[in-house]
Design a protein around this motif. Structure first.
Motif, short mmCIF file in Angstrom:
data_model
loop_
_atom_site.label_atom_id
_atom_site.label_comp_id
_atom_site.label_asym_id
_atom_site.label_seq_id
_atom_site.Cartn_x
_atom_site.Cartn_y
_atom_site.Cartn_z
N LEU A 47 30.89 3.26 27.23
CA LEU A 47 30.41 4.38 26.40
C LEU A 47 30.71 4.12 24.92
O LEU A 47 29.86 4.37 24.05
CB LEU A 47 31.06 5.68 26.86
CG LEU A 47 30.61 6.22 28.23
CD1 LEU A 47 31.44 7.44 28.62
CD2 LEU A 47 29.12 6.56 28.21
N LEU A 48 31.91 3.64 24.64
CA LEU A 48 32.26 3.34 23.24
C LEU A 48 31.42 2.19 22.70
O LEU A 48 31.09 2.16 21.51
CB LEU A 48 33.75 2.98 23.15
CG LEU A 48 34.72 4.15 23.25
CD1 LEU A 48 36.16 3.66 23.36
CD2 LEU A 48 34.57 5.08 22.05
N THR A 71 35.36 1.90 16.75
CA THR A 71 34.64 2.03 18.02
C THR A 71 34.47 0.67 18.71
O THR A 71 34.61 0.57 19.93
CB THR A 71 33.26 2.67 17.81
OG1 THR A 71 32.53 1.91 16.82
CG2 THR A 71 33.40 4.11 17.34
N LEU A 118 25.20 2.38 18.15
CA LEU A 118 24.56 3.42 17.35
C LEU A 118 25.08 3.40 15.91
O LEU A 118 24.30 3.50 14.95
CB LEU A 118 24.82 4.79 17.99
CG LEU A 118 24.16 5.99 17.33
CD1 LEU A 118 22.63 5.88 17.39
CD2 LEU A 118 24.62 7.29 17.99
N VAL A 119 26.39 3.25 15.76
CA VAL A 119 26.99 3.20 14.42
C VAL A 119 26.46 2.00 13.64
O VAL A 119 26.08 2.12 12.46
CB VAL A 119 28.53 3.14 14.53
CG1 VAL A 119 29.16 2.83 13.16
CG2 VAL A 119 29.08 4.45 15.07
N ALA A 172 28.31 1.71 23.47
CA ALA A 172 27.04 2.34 23.11
C ALA A 172 27.17 3.07 21.77
O ALA A 172 26.26 3.01 20.92
CB ALA A 172 26.61 3.31 24.21
N VAL A 173 28.30 3.76 21.57
CA VAL A 173 28.54 4.43 20.29
C VAL A 173 28.61 3.40 19.16
O VAL A 173 28.07 3.62 18.07
CB VAL A 173 29.84 5.26 20.36
CG1 VAL A 173 30.17 5.84 18.98
CG2 VAL A 173 29.70 6.37 21.39
N PHE A 174 29.28 2.29 19.43
CA PHE A 174 29.37 1.21 18.44
C PHE A 174 27.98 0.71 18.04
O PHE A 174 27.69 0.52 16.86
CB PHE A 174 30.20 0.06 19.02
CG PHE A 174 30.20 -1.19 18.21
CD1 PHE A 174 30.88 -1.26 17.00
CD2 PHE A 174 29.53 -2.33 18.65
CE1 PHE A 174 30.89 -2.42 16.24
CE2 PHE A 174 29.53 -3.49 17.91
CZ PHE A 174 30.21 -3.54 16.70
#
Length: 531
Positions: free
Chosen positions: A260-261, A226, A267-268, A263-265
Motif C-alpha cells: 500500500l505504501l 513513503t 502517486l507521490v 502505491a502511495v509512493f
C-alpha cells in the motif's frame, strides 16, 4: 631557468598518472563495495557465539542478519538520490564513515539492543556508500574498455562478497587474539575489521576520486518517507516469510502495508517536481530489462549460499571455516567470469554474454538439484560428496554470474542523465536486495514444505513398520540420518525452483536486452536511445 615541457611530452607524462589515479579510484570503490556486501554474511557463522556472549534469544538472533539487510535494502533509493543532489563523493565518504563507526559500536557491544542498533546503522552506511560507489564508476571512468573493466571488478566484488564473508567470518570467529592485555572474542573481529578499512577508504577518497557535480533540486521528503517505509515493509515481510512462512500474520501485514505504501509512493512521485525516483528511467527497454534481470538472478544466487552452507555443515559435517573455504572456488570463478565479460563486452552485444551467463547459472542450479538423497523408508546414509556434487556446479555458477552481472550492471546505468546516475544505481542495488530477499523466502518455503511433508511421511512409515525396539544410540543415529536426507531433498527442490527463476531472468535478457556493444562505448544523455 626552467624550460617549458613540450605538449607531446606532457601528454606522455600525464597518461600514466591518469591511469594510476583511475587504478586507485577503482581500488577504493571495490574495497567499499566488498566490505558492504560481505557484511551481509560475515556474521552468519559467528551467530552461535554472539548468542551465548550477549544472551540473545533464538527469535531475536536472526535480526543480526535481517536488521542489516532491512536497513540496507530500504534506504538504497534515498542514498542514491542524496548522491545525485549533494555530490557522490561526499555521500560515499559519509556512508563509509557511518559504516565504520557502526562497526566499532557493534564490535564493542555489550548487550543485544546496542548490537542490533549497530547493525541497522551499518545498513544506513551501506545504503549511502553502495549506490554512490556504482555512480562514481560511471562518472570517473570513460566509456569503453576502462569503464567495462571497472564494472567487471565492481560486479566481481558484489558477487564474491557473500562467499568472502563466509570465509572471513569462519576464520575470524575461530580466533581470540590478545590486544593490550585484553582477549578479544573472535566474533567481535567480524565487526572491528571494518573500522580501519572504512575510515582509511573515506580518508583517501578526496585524493583519488573526483567529486561529481551537485545538481539542482530538492530532496523529495514525502517520497523518501513513503518509499523507505514501503521497502521496509516489503523487505521485512519477505525476510520473515523465509523463516516463519507465508501464513504468518506479521508477514502478511508487513507485505500488505508495504504494498500500500508503495502505491502511495508511486502517486507521490507522479506529482512532485523533483521526484526521488523519476519514472522515466524505466521507460528505456534495455534498462528496464536489466533491472528485472537483476531482480531475478540474485533471487536464485542468494538461496544457493543459504542452502549449500547448511548442507555442508549439517549434512556433510564441515566446520565453519572449512565451509567458508569450500566457497573459495566461487570467488575465483566469479572474478574469472567478470574479467571475461569485461573483455567480451567490447566486441559482443551484452545480450549474448549475460544470456549465456544466466543459462550457465540455471544449469548449475539444476546440477545442485541432483544432489543424491534417500527418503524411502528405511533411509540409507548420506552419499553426496563435495568433489562430485558441489564443486563443479559451484564453479559453473560463479562463471555464469560473472558473465551476467557485468553486462547487466553496465546496461542498467548506461546513458542515464548525469543528475540521475545515483538514483539509477540505487534502483539497481534495490532490485538486487529485494530480489534476493524474495527468492530466499520463496525457496525457503519450498524447502520447508518438503521437510514437513517428507518428515511426516517417514514418521508414518516408521510407526507402521514396528519391529524390535532399537537402542537409544541407534535411534538417535537414525534420526540424524533422516533429518539429513529430508533436508537434502528439500534443498534440491529449492534449487530446482531456483533454476526456473534463473531461466526466467535469461528469457528477459534474450528477448529485451537489445543494446549493441558499440553503443556502450559512448557517453550521452538519456535522450540517446538504447534499443
Amino acid at each position: 631557468m626552467d624550460r617549458a615541457t613540450p605538449p607531446a611530452d606532457t601528454a606522455r607524462i600525464a597518461a600514466p598518472q591518469r591511469e594510476l589515479h583511475l587504478g586507485w579510484a577503482l581500488v577504493l570503490i571495490s574495497i567499499a563495495q566488498l566490505m558492504v556486501v560481505l557484511d551481509a554474511t560475515i556474521a552468519n557463522i559467528a551467530l552461535p557465539y554472539i548468542q551465548v556472549d550477549l544472551n540473545i534469544s533464538n527469535a531475536n538472533l536472526t535480526w543480526i542478519v535481517t536488521g542489516y539487510a532491512l536497513a540496507f535494502g530500504s534506504l538504497l533509493l534515498l542514498g542514491g538520490r542524496l548522491g545525485d543532489l549533494y555530490g557522490r563523493r561526499k555521500v560515499f565518504m559519509a556512508g563509509l564513515g557511518i559504516f565504520a563507526v557502526a562497526s566499532l559500536l557493534g564490535g564493542l557491544a555489550t548487550n543485544e539492543p546496542l548490537l542490533l542498533g549497530a547493525r541497522g546503522l551499518q545498513g544506513l552506511g551501506a545504503a549511502l556508500a553502495s549506490p554512490a560507489a556504482l555512480a562514481l564508476i560511471t562518472t570517473t571512468f570513460p566509456a569503453g574498455p576502462a569503464r567495462n573493466r571497472a564494472f567487471a571488478v565492481y560486479a566481481a566484488m558484489s558477487g564474491a562478497g557473500a562467499a568472502v564473508g563466509l570465509i572471513l567470518g569462519g576464520w575470524l570467529t575461530g580466533t581470540s587474539p590478545e590486544l593490550f592485555g585484553i582477549v578479544v572474542d573472535g566474533w567481535r573481529l567480524t565487526f572491528l575489521i571494518n573500522v580501519p578499512i572504512g575510515l582509511g577508504a573515506a580518508a583517501l577518497a578526496p585524493r583519488f576520486l573526483n567529486e561529481s557535480e551537485s545538481h539542482p533540486g530538492e530532496l523529495d521528503l514525502p517520497g523518501a518517507v513513503t518509499g523507505t517505509l514501503a521497502l521496509v515493509g516489503i523487505v521485512y515481510g519477505l525476510s520473515r516469510a523465509g523463516t516463519e512462512g507465508w501464513s504468518d500474520e506479521l508477514t502478511i501485514v508487513s507485505l500488505i502495508v508495504g504494498s500500500l505504501l508503495l502505491a502511495v509512493f508511486g502517486l507521490v512521485e507522479s506529482r512532485v517536481e523533483h521526484p526521488l525516483l523519476p519514472f522515466r528511467i524505466f521507460t528505456n527497454r534495455t534498462r528496464a530489462s536489466s533491472f528485472v534481470a537483476m531482480f531475478l538472478a540474485p533471487a536464485a544466487m542468494f538461496a544457493m549460499f543459504y542452502f549449500l552452507s547448511q548442507y555442508l555443515q549439517n549434512v556433510m559435517g564441515y566446520s565453519p571455516l572449512k565451509t567458508g573455504v569450500a566457497f573459495l572456488p566461487f570467488t575465483v570463478g566469479i572474478v574469472f567470469g567478470a574479467g571475461l565479460a569485461s573483455n567480451l563486452v567490447n566486441r559482443i552485444d551484452p545480450r549474448y554474454i549475460s544470456g549465456v551467463g544466466t543459462l550457465l547459472a540455471a544449469g548449475a542450479l539444476f546440477g545442485f538439484s541432483r544432489i543424491p538423497f534417500d527418503t524411502e523408508f528405511p533411509v540409507s546414509d548420506v552419499t553426496g560428496t563435495y568433489v562430485a556434487n558441489i564443486l563443479p556446479y559451484t564453479v559453473v555458477m560463479a562463471v555464469g554470474m560473472g558473465l551476467t552481472f557485468v553486462p547487466v550492471t553496465l546496461t542498467a546505468v548506461h546513458h542515464l542523465r548525469s543528475e540521475e546516475s545515483g538514483i539509477g544505481s540505487g534502483v539497481l542495488n534495490t532490485m538486487q536486495q529485494v530480489g534476493g530477499a524474495l527468492g530466499l523466502s520463496v525457496l525457503a518455503t519450498v524447502a520447508t514444505q518438503t521437510f514437513t511433508d517428507r518428515g511426516a511421511e517417514l514418521a508414518r512409515d516408521g510407526a507402521a513398520a514396528g519391529g524390535e525396539a532399537a537402542s537409544a544410540e541407534v535411534m538417535q543415529r537414525m534420526q540424524v540420518i533422516v533429518q539429513q536426507q529430508v533436508f537434502t531433498e528439500g534443498s534440491t527442490q529449492a534449487f530446482l525452483v531456483g533454476s526456473i527463476l534463473m531461466l526466467a531472468a535469461s528469457a528477459v535478457i534474450w528477448i529485451f536486452l537489445d543494446v549493441k556493444h558499440q553503443e556502450l562505448a559512448t557517453d550521452g544523455p538519456e535522450g540517446v536511445h538504447v534499443g
